[in-house]
Scaffold this active site. Structure first.
Site, PDB file in Angstrom:
ATOM      1  CG  HIS A 184      -2.050  -1.063   1.290  1.00 21.80           C
ATOM      2  ND1 HIS A 184      -2.126  -1.866   2.313  1.00 21.80           N
ATOM      3  CD2 HIS A 184      -3.073  -1.396   0.414  1.00 21.80           C
ATOM      4  CE1 HIS A 184      -3.296  -2.646   2.247  1.00 21.80           C
ATOM      5  NE2 HIS A 184      -3.694  -2.335   0.964  1.00 21.80           N
ATOM      6  CE  LYS A 207     -13.589  -5.481   1.794  1.00 20.49           C
ATOM      7  NZ  LYS A 207     -12.350  -5.013   1.188  1.00 20.49           N
ATOM      8  NE  ARG A 248      -2.285  -8.016  -4.299  1.00 20.11           N
ATOM      9  CZ  ARG A 248      -3.493  -7.830  -3.258  1.00 20.11           C
ATOM     10  NH1 ARG A 248      -3.505  -7.158  -2.270  1.00 20.11           N
ATOM     11  NH2 ARG A 248      -4.788  -8.518  -3.533  1.00 20.11           N
ATOM     12  CB  SER A 286      -4.803  -6.151   4.418  1.00 20.11           C
ATOM     13  OG  SER A 286      -4.250  -4.908   3.984  1.00 20.11           O
TER      14      SER A 286
END
Length: 158
Positions: free
Chosen positions: A19, A43, A92, A130
């Protein structure tokens, strides 16, 4: 002269070196980057919104032109409120692309003035997410090389 501002949204649960790499890349393009931290109750984040904001502020300390703010609701509403026309998203892998493309189209559909810019992290950060960091933390592993140093220090204290 108006500033060239972008929003970099996410849950950042927690912020990673990947990040941070995207933030640094975005700062080469934009005068100001607002890191918009989604509350993301759906989440079920590992860290509270307050902790995530604290981690991010520690991680970006010393980087001029970066602000951190929480948001809840539609990202385009937050962007409109901030008078920002550009959203930054990190890619990514090819697997990220389809989801991010759909979100970019949806945001543009909701507000035609908002565009999305996709940035790729450096190759050495391409595998970091994450969720990988949370899995390592949950199992007592050492995520040292995956997190900004000041963020690691704060997480260790929890």
């Amino acid at each position: 002269m108006s500033k060239n501002i972008a929003i970099y949204p996410g849950t950042f649960d927690p912020i990673t070196n990947g990040h941070l790499d995207i933030v640094l890349r975005a700062k080469k393009i934009f005068d100001k980057v607002i890191i918009a931290v989604a509350k993301s109750k759906d989440k079920n984040p590992m860290f509270t919104i307050e902790q995530r904001i604290e981690f991010i502020k520690a991680g970006v300390e010393g980087i001029n032109g970066v602000e951190v703010e929480p948001f809840d609701g539609l990202l385009v509403d937050f962007a409109t409120k901030k008078e920002v026309k550009t959203i930054i998203r990190g890619l990514r892998a090819v697997s990220d692309f389809e989801y991010e493309l759909q979100m970019g189209y949806a945001n543009n559909f909701l507000n035609r003035e908002i565009d999305t810019v996709y940035l790729m992290p450096s190759l050495k950060y391409a595998f970091i997410s994450s969720s990988v960091v949370r899995a390592i933390l949950k199992h007592g592993g050492d995520p040292t090389t995956l997190l900004p140093e000041k963020v690691r220090e704060k997480i260790v204290c929890i």
